[in-house]
Design a protein around this motif. Structure first.
Motif, PDB file in Angstrom:
ATOM      1  N   UNK A  11       0.847  -1.197   0.000  1.00  0.00           N
ATOM      2  CA  UNK A  11       0.000   0.000   0.000  1.00  0.00           C
ATOM      3  C   UNK A  11       0.882   1.247   0.000  1.00  0.00           C
ATOM      4  N   UNK A  12       0.601   2.161  -0.931  1.00  0.00           N
ATOM      5  CA  UNK A  12       1.304   3.440  -1.002  1.00  0.00           C
ATOM      6  C   UNK A  12       0.281   4.564  -0.939  1.00  0.00           C
ATOM      7  N   UNK A  13       0.622   5.607  -0.215  1.00  0.00           N
ATOM      8  CA  UNK A  13      -0.222   6.797  -0.111  1.00  0.00           C
ATOM      9  C   UNK A  13       0.577   8.000  -0.597  1.00  0.00           C
ATOM     10  N   UNK A  14      -0.030   8.815  -1.438  1.00  0.00           N
ATOM     11  CA  UNK A  14       0.605  10.050  -1.882  1.00  0.00           C
ATOM     12  C   UNK A  14       0.546  11.047  -0.732  1.00  0.00           C
ATOM     13  N   UNK A  15       1.708  11.507  -0.290  1.00  0.00           N
ATOM     14  CA  UNK A  15       1.775  12.454   0.810  1.00  0.00           C
ATOM     15  C   UNK A  15       1.972  13.875   0.304  1.00  0.00           C
ATOM     16  N   UNK A  16       2.819  14.025  -0.740  1.00  0.00           N
ATOM     17  CA  UNK A  16       3.126  15.358  -1.235  1.00  0.00           C
ATOM     18  C   UNK A  16       3.705  15.238  -2.638  1.00  0.00           C
ATOM     19  N   UNK A  17       3.433  16.238  -3.454  1.00  0.00           N
ATOM     20  CA  UNK A  17       4.070  16.312  -4.765  1.00  0.00           C
ATOM     21  C   UNK A  17       4.547  17.742  -4.938  1.00  0.00           C
ATOM     22  N   UNK A  31       5.915   9.683  -0.655  1.00  0.00           N
ATOM     23  CA  UNK A  31       4.929   8.637  -0.404  1.00  0.00           C
ATOM     24  C   UNK A  31       5.025   8.173   1.040  1.00  0.00           C
ATOM     25  N   UNK A  32       3.926   7.662   1.554  1.00  0.00           N
ATOM     26  CA  UNK A  32       3.918   6.949   2.824  1.00  0.00           C
ATOM     27  C   UNK A  32       3.465   5.529   2.522  1.00  0.00           C
ATOM     28  N   UNK A  33       3.992   4.583   3.253  1.00  0.00           N
ATOM     29  CA  UNK A  33       3.538   3.208   3.081  1.00  0.00           C
ATOM     30  C   UNK A  33       2.310   2.990   3.952  1.00  0.00           C
ATOM     31  N   UNK A  60       3.028   6.593   9.308  1.00  0.00           N
ATOM     32  CA  UNK A  60       3.592   7.951   9.383  1.00  0.00           C
ATOM     33  C   UNK A  60       5.115   7.957   9.443  1.00  0.00           C
ATOM     34  N   UNK A  61       5.717   6.866   9.901  1.00  0.00           N
ATOM     35  CA  UNK A  61       7.164   6.874  10.101  1.00  0.00           C
ATOM     36  C   UNK A  61       7.948   6.386   8.884  1.00  0.00           C
TER      37      UNK A  61
END
Length: 147
Positions: A11-17, A31-33, A60-61
């Motif tokens: 699972x990957x989450x877009x945190x910032x671009x 990305x955050x996992x 978050x880490x």
């Protein structure tokens, strides 16, 4: 770590671009996992309740920075509206390297970019839990884990 090795994360989450304005232009994707929660909860959808659901939560880490030192184009679309197709050919699951894609054809037909200038174009995709990011670049990305 190379780009395709990002597929080790389920699972990957877009945190910032971030689009760098320096020359050459760079795009920086953070990305955050994600992981499946140990705790269960009930989920109500359309009046029906599903019991003991284990939600996917962002870690978050654990952050990953993906840097494309130069790019021609990028696109972000909401994962909910994405259509799969049999036309695109790619390797990978969440981190994809395309050998054929409609997005690449669009960029080549709608910009002055070509394999001659600025160089051999490559299409990379990152399929996150809520967004899909497509990048056309001459360079392979640089990956930094826990950035």
């Amino acid at each position: 770590m190379n780009f395709i090795e990002l597929n080790q994360y389920k699972y990957l989450f877009l945190d910032n671009i971030q689009d760098s304005t320096e020359n050459p232009f760079a795009i920086i994707i953070t990305l955050k996992t994600g992981e499946v929660s140990e705790q269960t909860e009930d989920l109500t959808v359309g009046g029906a309740t599903i019991q003991d659901v284990r939600p996917i939560i962002e870690n978050e880490s654990n952050r990953i920075k993906v840097i494309f030192p130069s790019y021609v184009a990028y696109n972000i679309q909401r994962e909910t509206y994405s259509l799969g197709n049999d036309y695109d050919i790619f390797e990978g699951r969440n981190a994809r390297e395309y050998s054929k894609s409609r997005y690449m054809e669009f960029v080549k037909s709608d910009t002055i970019a070509s394999d001659e200038w600025p160089g051999k174009l490559k299409h990379f995709g990152i399929s996150c839990c809520w967004e899909i990011v497509d990048i056309i670049s001459v360079d392979k990305p640089k990956i930094f884990v826990d950035a």
